[in-house]
Scaffold this motif. Structure first.
Motif, short mmCIF file in Angstrom:
data_model
loop_
_atom_site.label_atom_id
_atom_site.label_comp_id
_atom_site.label_asym_id
_atom_site.label_seq_id
_atom_site.Cartn_x
_atom_site.Cartn_y
_atom_site.Cartn_z
N ALA A 34 -12.08 -22.16 -47.90
CA ALA A 34 -13.44 -21.87 -47.45
C ALA A 34 -14.43 -22.97 -47.79
O ALA A 34 -15.59 -22.91 -47.37
CB ALA A 34 -13.91 -20.54 -48.03
N GLY A 146 -7.47 -15.77 -39.75
CA GLY A 146 -6.40 -16.69 -40.11
C GLY A 146 -5.07 -15.99 -40.24
O GLY A 146 -4.03 -16.52 -39.81
N GLU A 177 -4.74 -25.37 -42.93
CA GLU A 177 -5.75 -24.31 -42.90
C GLU A 177 -7.13 -24.81 -43.30
O GLU A 177 -8.14 -24.40 -42.73
CB GLU A 177 -5.32 -23.17 -43.83
CG GLU A 177 -6.19 -21.94 -43.76
CD GLU A 177 -5.98 -21.13 -42.48
OE1 GLU A 177 -6.73 -20.17 -42.28
OE2 GLU A 177 -5.08 -21.46 -41.69
N HIS A 181 -10.25 -24.34 -40.74
CA HIS A 181 -11.29 -23.38 -41.11
C HIS A 181 -12.62 -23.73 -40.44
O HIS A 181 -13.25 -22.88 -39.81
CB HIS A 181 -11.45 -23.35 -42.63
CG HIS A 181 -12.34 -22.26 -43.13
ND1 HIS A 181 -13.71 -22.42 -43.28
CD2 HIS A 181 -12.07 -21.00 -43.52
CE1 HIS A 181 -14.23 -21.31 -43.75
NE2 HIS A 181 -13.27 -20.43 -43.89
#
Length: 244
Positions: A34, A146, A177, A181
């Motif tokens: 994140a 995701g 990932e 993101h």
């Protein structure tokens, strides 16, 4: 046993330790993906203990696991850091995914049965409905997207018959990932349900057992993250968001 603990007690302690390590792993990984821990951030054990309310042992085990997955690096005498991100790294991840997932998809199309096809349809439906519900709304849980997105890609190759190909696909997907993101934040806000068009086309080619077109479509599909982050799409996005 001499200290009064039974084998069942030891098993319970081991299970608890494993659960704490898993919790540490999931929390640190989520914060890295994140962007709450940017690339290069030093990961101090004492800071992590305060943040997650866990002891040093599960945190160190979680960091070791994240090192093996490419999320964390370790330097002698300097401790743990969030791994760097670069165009070269993502290009390598993308190439490896194209090779691994392309080979797995070809085998899956050759070997897959009706249950495999049904699982693909189910994974697509869950992803499609989630994206449809997001349209016009703020994104509050990109992690859920995701998970559904990964489940769809796993379903496509699940019948390949090679546990090692499946394991490598999962590892490479996770390494991409962090890059993906930021891309998905933009796609889900700007494009909404339109992002499902290519997934639908890919699914249709797979279910039609057209291995040549499906593998070519997958190869193109997997290039999007790099293009968004570092290619022509990145340049276009920079021009759109640049100050006048």
């Amino acid at each position: 046993m001499s200290d009064g603990r039974t084998k069942a007690d030891i098993r319970d302690l081991a299970a608890e330790a494993g659960s704490l390590t898993e919790s540490a792993y999931r929390n640190i990984r989520a914060d890295i993906i994140a962007g709450r821990f940017p690339p290069g951030t030093k990961l101090q054990i004492d800071d992590l203990k305060a943040r997650y309310g866990l002891s040093a042992s599960p945190l160190r085990e979680a960091l070791a696991r994240l090192i093996s997955q490419g999320f964390v690096s370790v330097e002698s005498q300097r401790g743990f850091r969030v791994a760097a991100m670069s165009a070269e790294d993502l290009a390598d991840i993308t190439l490896a995914r194209q090779v691994v997932e392309g080979a797995a998809l070809k085998r899956a199309i050759e070997r897959g049965d009706d249950s495999w096809e049904a699982d693909i349809l189910g994974a697509y439906h869950r992803l499609d409905r989630y994206v449809a519900r997001l349209e016009g709304k703020p994104i509050e849980n990109l992690a859920e997207f995701g998970e559904l997105h990964k489940a769809f890609h796993v379903a496509l190759i699940a019948a390949c018959g090679s546990p090692r190909l499946l394991d490598e696909q999962s590892r490479l997907y996770d390494q991409a990932e962090r890059y993906r993101h930021g891309m998905m934040q933009n796609f889900l806000v700007v494009q909404g349900a339109g992002i499902m068009d290519e997934h639908k086309q890919l699914m249709d080619m797979v279910l039609a057992r057209d291995a040549t077109r499906a593998c070519a479509g997958l190869h193109h599909h997997l290039s999007h993250t790099y293009e968004f982050c570092y290619g022509d799409t990145a340049a276009a996005n920079a021009r759109q968001t640049a100050p006048p």
